[in-house]
Design a protein around this motif. Structure first.
Motif, PDB file in Angstrom:
ATOM      1  N   THR A 109     -14.575  -4.219   0.907  1.00 49.49           N
ATOM      2  CA  THR A 109     -14.065  -2.884   0.582  1.00 49.49           C
ATOM      3  C   THR A 109     -15.176  -1.851   0.628  1.00 49.49           C
ATOM      4  OG1 THR A 109     -14.408  -3.205  -1.775  1.00 49.49           O
ATOM      5  CG2 THR A 109     -12.247  -3.780  -0.899  1.00 49.49           C
ATOM      6  N   ASN A 138      -6.708  -1.535   5.331  1.00 51.18           N
ATOM      7  CA  ASN A 138      -5.766  -1.221   4.259  1.00 51.18           C
ATOM      8  C   ASN A 138      -6.411  -0.118   3.434  1.00 51.18           C
ATOM      9  OD1 ASN A 138      -4.233  -3.371   5.164  1.00 51.18           O
ATOM     10  ND2 ASN A 138      -5.023  -4.786   3.630  1.00 51.18           N
ATOM     11  N   SER A 163      -6.089   2.248  -0.350  1.00 48.75           N
ATOM     12  CA  SER A 163      -5.433   2.453  -1.644  1.00 48.75           C
ATOM     13  C   SER A 163      -6.123   3.591  -2.382  1.00 48.75           C
ATOM     14  CB  SER A 163      -5.448   1.185  -2.487  1.00 48.75           C
ATOM     15  OG  SER A 163      -6.759   0.829  -2.822  1.00 48.75           O
ATOM     16  N   THR A 164      -5.315   4.378  -3.101  1.00 46.72           N
ATOM     17  CA  THR A 164      -5.815   5.433  -3.982  1.00 46.72           C
ATOM     18  C   THR A 164      -5.179   5.214  -5.344  1.00 46.72           C
ATOM     19  OG1 THR A 164      -4.033   7.010  -3.573  1.00 46.72           O
ATOM     20  CG2 THR A 164      -5.874   7.050  -2.017  1.00 46.72           C
ATOM     21  N   LYS A 209      -1.383   6.010  -4.208  1.00 42.68           N
ATOM     22  CA  LYS A 209      -0.664   5.360  -3.104  1.00 42.68           C
ATOM     23  C   LYS A 209      -1.432   4.153  -2.591  1.00 42.68           C
ATOM     24  CE  LYS A 209       1.583   9.519  -1.782  1.00 42.68           C
ATOM     25  NZ  LYS A 209       2.759   9.855  -1.156  1.00 42.68           N
ATOM     26  N   GLU A 210      -0.688   3.264  -1.875  1.00 48.44           N
ATOM     27  CA  GLU A 210      -1.288   2.114  -1.199  1.00 48.44           C
ATOM     28  C   GLU A 210      -0.655   1.967   0.167  1.00 48.44           C
ATOM     29  OE1 GLU A 210      -1.795  -1.790  -2.861  1.00 48.44           O
ATOM     30  OE2 GLU A 210      -2.226  -0.912  -4.818  1.00 48.44           O
ATOM     31  N   TYR A 211      -1.503   1.694   1.160  1.00 49.18           N
ATOM     32  CA  TYR A 211      -1.019   1.461   2.519  1.00 49.18           C
ATOM     33  C   TYR A 211      -1.648   0.178   3.041  1.00 49.18           C
ATOM     34  CZ  TYR A 211       0.374   6.387   2.474  1.00 49.18           C
ATOM     35  OH  TYR A 211       0.941   7.590   2.165  1.00 49.18           O
ATOM     36  N   ALA A 212      -0.835  -0.657   3.691  1.00 44.26           N
ATOM     37  CA  ALA A 212      -1.331  -1.892   4.303  1.00 44.26           C
ATOM     38  C   ALA A 212      -1.202  -1.756   5.814  1.00 44.26           C
ATOM     39  CB  ALA A 212      -0.539  -3.090   3.804  1.00 44.26           C
ATOM     40  N   ALA A 247     -10.760   7.164  -2.161  1.00 46.58           N
ATOM     41  CA  ALA A 247      -9.913   6.086  -1.660  1.00 46.58           C
ATOM     42  C   ALA A 247     -10.757   4.838  -1.480  1.00 46.58           C
ATOM     43  CB  ALA A 247      -9.268   6.472  -0.332  1.00 46.58           C
TER      44      ALA A 247
END
Length: 195
Positions: A78, A105, A107-108, A111-114, A130
């Protein structure tokens, strides 16, 4: 004690009147000097304010200050990226450039996005950072170029934007110099000489 007669009172009153008049003149002169000292700064401030209002262009995007924890990240690790919070109503967006073998991927706190799609803008909310989880499968060193932008509520033009980059290192992929050398067989060719 002698009583003060009007004849004695008049010179004292004249002296006090002259002293009072001189005091008022000195005060007015001092006040004028103070105003003259402040006046140029006040005029400069007003001119600057008028200039910024007159020359305001909502289509001009200013730079957003970016910061991060590092510039190099290992594959499947990360990375934190941060930016200045403009404290305005609106949302930040994230976009990254396509690079073969690169996946991430995001994430904040909101929100989360994959499995993000490259060259597609993702809305992050009104946050100031982020976390990216980055995967790189094609090369040992891969560059991730990204852009963070800020859009005011109900606006289609970015108010502020900036780009950054990270280098992703996949140690499982060997460098060309580390690969074992392969021997190329020597093929002899027969030559004939003309008679």
């Amino acid at each position: 004690m002698e009583p003060i007669t009007p004849e004695k009172k008049q010179p004292i009153m004249k002296t006090l009147a002259v002293a009072g008049l001189l005091g008022i003149i000195v005060f007015v002169a001092w006040l004028a000097v103070q105003i003259v000292q402040v006046f140029p700064n006040a005029m400069t401030s007003l001119a600057s304010l008028a200039n910024s209002v007159y020359n305001y262009n909502p289509n001009i995007t200013r730079d957003l200050e970016l910061s991060g924890t590092s510039t190099m990240v290992n594959h499947n690790d990360t990375a934190e990226i941060k930016w200045e919070n403009l404290n305005l109503p609106g949302t930040y967006t994230f976009l990254y450039e396509c690079n073969p073998g690169l996946a991430l991927n995001l994430s904040t706190s909101e929100k989360e996005y994959a499995e993000l799609t490259c060259d597609k803008s993702y809305e992050l909310g009104n946050v100031d950072g982020a976390t990216l989880t980055i995967y790189s499968n094609n090369e040992r060193f891969t560059d991730l170029k990204y852009t963070i932008s800020f859009y005011r509520t109900n606006s289609t033009n970015a108010v502020a934007s900036n780009s950054g980059s990270l280098t992703i290192v996949n140690e499982a992929i060997k460098l060309a110099a580390e690969l074992p050398a392969t021997e190329t067989p020597i093929v002899e060719t027969a030559t004939t000489t003309p008679k």
